[in-house]
Motif scaffolding. Structure first.
Motif, PDB file in Angstrom:
ATOM      1  N   GLY A 268      -7.411  33.088  68.564  1.00 16.08           N
ATOM      2  CA  GLY A 268      -6.563  33.374  67.413  1.00 16.08           C
ATOM      3  C   GLY A 268      -5.072  33.318  67.683  1.00 16.08           C
ATOM      4  O   GLY A 268      -4.270  33.434  66.752  1.00 16.08           O
ATOM      5  N   LYS A 269      -4.685  33.128  68.939  1.00 15.43           N
ATOM      6  CA  LYS A 269      -3.259  33.081  69.255  1.00 15.43           C
ATOM      7  C   LYS A 269      -2.573  31.880  68.622  1.00 15.43           C
ATOM      8  O   LYS A 269      -1.469  31.986  68.081  1.00 15.43           O
ATOM      9  N   ASP A 270      -3.189  30.738  68.705  1.00 13.35           N
ATOM     10  CA  ASP A 270      -2.570  29.499  68.220  1.00 13.35           C
ATOM     11  C   ASP A 270      -3.373  28.838  67.104  1.00 13.35           C
ATOM     12  O   ASP A 270      -3.091  27.694  66.736  1.00 13.35           O
ATOM     13  N   ASN A 271      -4.366  29.541  66.593  1.00 18.94           N
ATOM     14  CA  ASN A 271      -5.237  28.937  65.586  1.00 18.94           C
ATOM     15  C   ASN A 271      -5.550  29.943  64.476  1.00 18.94           C
ATOM     16  O   ASN A 271      -5.431  31.156  64.664  1.00 18.94           O
ATOM     17  N   SER A 320     -12.105  27.567  64.111  1.00 22.59           N
ATOM     18  CA  SER A 320     -10.656  27.759  64.254  1.00 22.59           C
ATOM     19  C   SER A 320      -9.954  26.439  63.964  1.00 22.59           C
ATOM     20  O   SER A 320     -10.446  25.367  64.316  1.00 22.59           O
ATOM     21  N   LEU A 321      -8.811  26.527  63.276  1.00 23.44           N
ATOM     22  CA  LEU A 321      -8.001  25.363  62.943  1.00 23.44           C
ATOM     23  C   LEU A 321      -6.576  25.581  63.447  1.00 23.44           C
ATOM     24  O   LEU A 321      -6.047  26.704  63.374  1.00 23.44           O
ATOM     25  N   ASP A 322      -5.969  24.518  63.917  1.00 21.60           N
ATOM     26  CA  ASP A 322      -4.603  24.587  64.434  1.00 21.60           C
ATOM     27  C   ASP A 322      -3.626  25.015  63.332  1.00 21.60           C
ATOM     28  O   ASP A 322      -3.729  24.566  62.189  1.00 21.60           O
ATOM     29  N   ILE A 323      -2.678  25.892  63.690  1.00 21.11           N
ATOM     30  CA  ILE A 323      -1.762  26.433  62.686  1.00 21.11           C
ATOM     31  C   ILE A 323      -0.341  25.861  62.795  1.00 21.11           C
ATOM     32  O   ILE A 323       0.573  26.317  62.113  1.00 21.11           O
ATOM     33  N   GLN A 324      -0.154  24.853  63.652  1.00 24.32           N
ATOM     34  CA  GLN A 324       1.207  24.325  63.856  1.00 24.32           C
ATOM     35  C   GLN A 324       1.784  23.728  62.581  1.00 24.32           C
ATOM     36  O   GLN A 324       2.964  23.893  62.288  1.00 24.32           O
ATOM     37  N   ASP A 325       0.965  23.025  61.815  1.00 18.09           N
ATOM     38  CA  ASP A 325       1.421  22.433  60.549  1.00 18.09           C
ATOM     39  C   ASP A 325       0.819  23.250  59.402  1.00 18.09           C
ATOM     40  O   ASP A 325      -0.306  23.017  58.984  1.00 18.09           O
ATOM     41  N   GLN A 326       1.595  24.216  58.889  1.00 16.86           N
ATOM     42  CA  GLN A 326       1.089  25.129  57.873  1.00 16.86           C
ATOM     43  C   GLN A 326       0.736  24.421  56.565  1.00 16.86           C
ATOM     44  O   GLN A 326      -0.229  24.772  55.884  1.00 16.86           O
ATOM     45  N   GLU A 327       1.523  23.419  56.223  1.00 16.34           N
ATOM     46  CA  GLU A 327       1.250  22.664  54.992  1.00 16.34           C
ATOM     47  C   GLU A 327      -0.074  21.915  55.095  1.00 16.34           C
ATOM     48  O   GLU A 327      -0.873  21.897  54.152  1.00 16.34           O
ATOM     49  N   MET A 328      -0.297  21.300  56.264  1.00 13.27           N
ATOM     50  CA  MET A 328      -1.549  20.585  56.466  1.00 13.27           C
ATOM     51  C   MET A 328      -2.728  21.564  56.507  1.00 13.27           C
ATOM     52  O   MET A 328      -3.805  21.283  55.965  1.00 13.27           O
ATOM     53  N   LEU A 329      -2.521  22.737  57.115  1.00 14.59           N
ATOM     54  CA  LEU A 329      -3.572  23.743  57.185  1.00 14.59           C
ATOM     55  C   LEU A 329      -3.999  24.179  55.782  1.00 14.59           C
ATOM     56  O   LEU A 329      -5.195  24.329  55.509  1.00 14.59           O
ATOM     57  N   LYS A 330      -3.030  24.354  54.889  1.00  9.79           N
ATOM     58  CA  LYS A 330      -3.355  24.742  53.518  1.00  9.79           C
ATOM     59  C   LYS A 330      -4.189  23.665  52.834  1.00  9.79           C
ATOM     60  O   LYS A 330      -5.153  23.970  52.113  1.00  9.79           O
ATOM     61  N   LYS A 331      -3.841  22.402  53.071  1.00  6.99           N
ATOM     62  CA  LYS A 331      -4.602  21.307  52.469  1.00  6.99           C
ATOM     63  C   LYS A 331      -6.038  21.290  52.989  1.00  6.99           C
ATOM     64  O   LYS A 331      -6.987  21.034  52.243  1.00  6.99           O
ATOM     65  N   GLU A 332      -6.188  21.570  54.276  1.00  9.29           N
ATOM     66  CA  GLU A 332      -7.523  21.592  54.876  1.00  9.29           C
ATOM     67  C   GLU A 332      -8.381  22.708  54.273  1.00  9.29           C
ATOM     68  O   GLU A 332      -9.552  22.485  53.921  1.00  9.29           O
ATOM     69  N   ILE A 333      -7.773  23.884  54.116  1.00 11.08           N
ATOM     70  CA  ILE A 333      -8.511  25.011  53.540  1.00 11.08           C
ATOM     71  C   ILE A 333      -8.839  24.746  52.078  1.00 11.08           C
ATOM     72  O   ILE A 333      -9.955  25.022  51.615  1.00 11.08           O
ATOM     73  N   ASP A 334      -7.886  24.195  51.344  1.00 11.98           N
ATOM     74  CA  ASP A 334      -8.129  23.862  49.932  1.00 11.98           C
ATOM     75  C   ASP A 334      -9.282  22.872  49.807  1.00 11.98           C
ATOM     76  O   ASP A 334     -10.118  22.979  48.896  1.00 11.98           O
ATOM     77  N   TYR A 335      -9.313  21.903  50.712  1.00 11.58           N
ATOM     78  CA  TYR A 335     -10.382  20.902  50.682  1.00 11.58           C
ATOM     79  C   TYR A 335     -11.743  21.558  50.894  1.00 11.58           C
ATOM     80  O   TYR A 335     -12.701  21.265  50.160  1.00 11.58           O
ATOM     81  N   ILE A 336     -11.824  22.440  51.879  1.00 10.20           N
ATOM     82  CA  ILE A 336     -13.092  23.123  52.157  1.00 10.20           C
ATOM     83  C   ILE A 336     -13.542  23.919  50.939  1.00 10.20           C
ATOM     84  O   ILE A 336     -14.715  23.875  50.537  1.00 10.20           O
ATOM     85  N   GLN A 337     -12.611  24.637  50.320  1.00 10.28           N
ATOM     86  CA  GLN A 337     -12.959  25.442  49.144  1.00 10.28           C
ATOM     87  C   GLN A 337     -13.364  24.570  47.969  1.00 10.28           C
ATOM     88  O   GLN A 337     -14.244  24.950  47.184  1.00 10.28           O
TER      89      GLN A 337
END
Length: 350
Positions: A268-271, A320-337
């Motif tokens: 959870g440190k980087d993801n 776990s998903l990488d959190i370096q690109d927050q905008e991309m992370l949001k898109k990934e989560i939105d896609y899953i949902q």
């Protein structure tokens, strides 16, 4: 107060039951201010730890116990207000099966069903018709001349079910009916109960501490703890979105899926740690693989499990998903949902 409707067959309104404790001036509060209703034609389960009040609750449905306060309404009758004659008539509409079968050891399978009907003074020809009908339904017509000690545990329970059905009830009560059976036999009994519910339209009200029983057959479920009604709802909702901490503990519904805390903390440190829940068709889709292809990411799968709720696959994945690109992370989560998957963020230090 639970509203009485035509769809309601069993109703608990503010029901409490207390017992005098042995060798003590204190009272045991077995059931405390419980209100809920059971719909006609459904399979309704009550689960909870030993001492939760489940057995007391089910025994109030057929008048074996009387509420200290509140009302239990069955077939539009207040059970506690009935005289002995009316109570007996009501019980004819309520079948009950037990963990220990309660069969007559010196009577054959046929006689175990015939004799209770004879005591009700049902015409002999009608009794014969019913015995044959319900022994065939439970698959034991060919064992009608056998004695209980010549049968397996599962077969004895089938006899007990046939005996209950022969009274032609519209409610069937099950008091830990599969607790003494092995998993394979339990599966066959649960399949039989589902068939009975579907083909005969009988409402089944069961109590159990076995999660597999609830997962497989119950339309709705209530959790009891120390006499209190903790949570109630559709089985799928309770298992996928338990709201109360007691419910989560009973169901073993930890978001970490058993992953050690030190591994969660490290990952959870980087993801971002996410618990994905798949129900039904979503459990069959390659969503993680599609996610990787679509967004060129590499989700790390930390744990997973799959079970079945009312015949529907129910899967969980902790990723776990990488959190370096927050905008991309949001898109990934939105896609899953968007794929119908429930996504929950997991605390890396839980």
């Amino acid at each position: 107060m639970v509203e009485q409707t035509d769809a309601t067959i069993i109703q608990f309104n503010g029901v409490s039951k207390t017992f005098a404790a042995k060798n003590s001036a204190h009272e045991v509060k077995a059931v405390q201010d419980v209100s809920f209703s059971v719909k006609r034609g459904e399979i309704f389960g009550v689960i909870g730890y030993s001492g939760a009040g489940k057995s007391t609750l089910i025994r109030m449905v057929n008048g074996l116990e009387t509420p200290t306060r509140g009302r239990v309404i069955v077939n539009n009758r207040n059970v506690a207000s009935l005289n002995s004659s009316d109570l007996q008539q009501l019980r004819h509409r309520i079948g009950m099966i037990f963990q220990n079968y309660n069969l007559l050891k010196t009577a054959t399978v046929y006689q175990n069903i015939f004799l209770p009907l004879k005591l009700e003074k049902i015409p002999k020809d009608e009794i014969k018709t019913r015995v044959e009908k319900y022994l065939k339904i439970v698959g034991l017509w060919d064992r009608r001349d056998s004695y209980p000690n010549q049968l397996s545990g599962g077969q004895r329970q089938r006899v007990a079910i046939a005996r209950a059905l022969a009274h032609e009830p519209n409610v069937l009560l099950s008091d830990e009916a599969t607790s003494a059976l092995d998993p394979e036999t339990t599966e066959s009994i649960l399949t039989l109960l589902q068939d009975i519910n579907k083909k005969l339209g009988i409402t089944i009200f069961l109590i159990t501490h076995e999660l597999e029983v609830v997962r497989e057959v119950c339309d709705r479920v209530a959790l009891m703890d120390q006499g209190n009604l903790i949570e109630i709802g559709n089985t799928i909702d309770i298992f996928t979105h338990p709201k109360n901490e007691i419910t989560k503990r009973f169901l073993g519904a930890s978001d970490s899926l058993g992953v050690p805390k030190d591994l969660l903390a490290s990952e959870g440190k980087d993801n971002r740690l996410l618990l994905l829940q798949f129900v039904g068709e979503q459990a069959k889709k390659p969503i993680i693989a599609t996610l990787s292809d679509k967004f060129h990411v590499k989700p790390n799968i930390l744990a997973g499990s799959i079970s079945y709720l009312k015949g529907k696959p129910f899967g969980k994945l902790l990723i776990s998903l990488d959190i370096q690109d927050q905008e991309m992370l949001k898109k990934e989560i939105d896609y899953i949902q968007d794929q119908g998957v429930v996504v929950k963020e997991v605390n890396s230090y839980e």
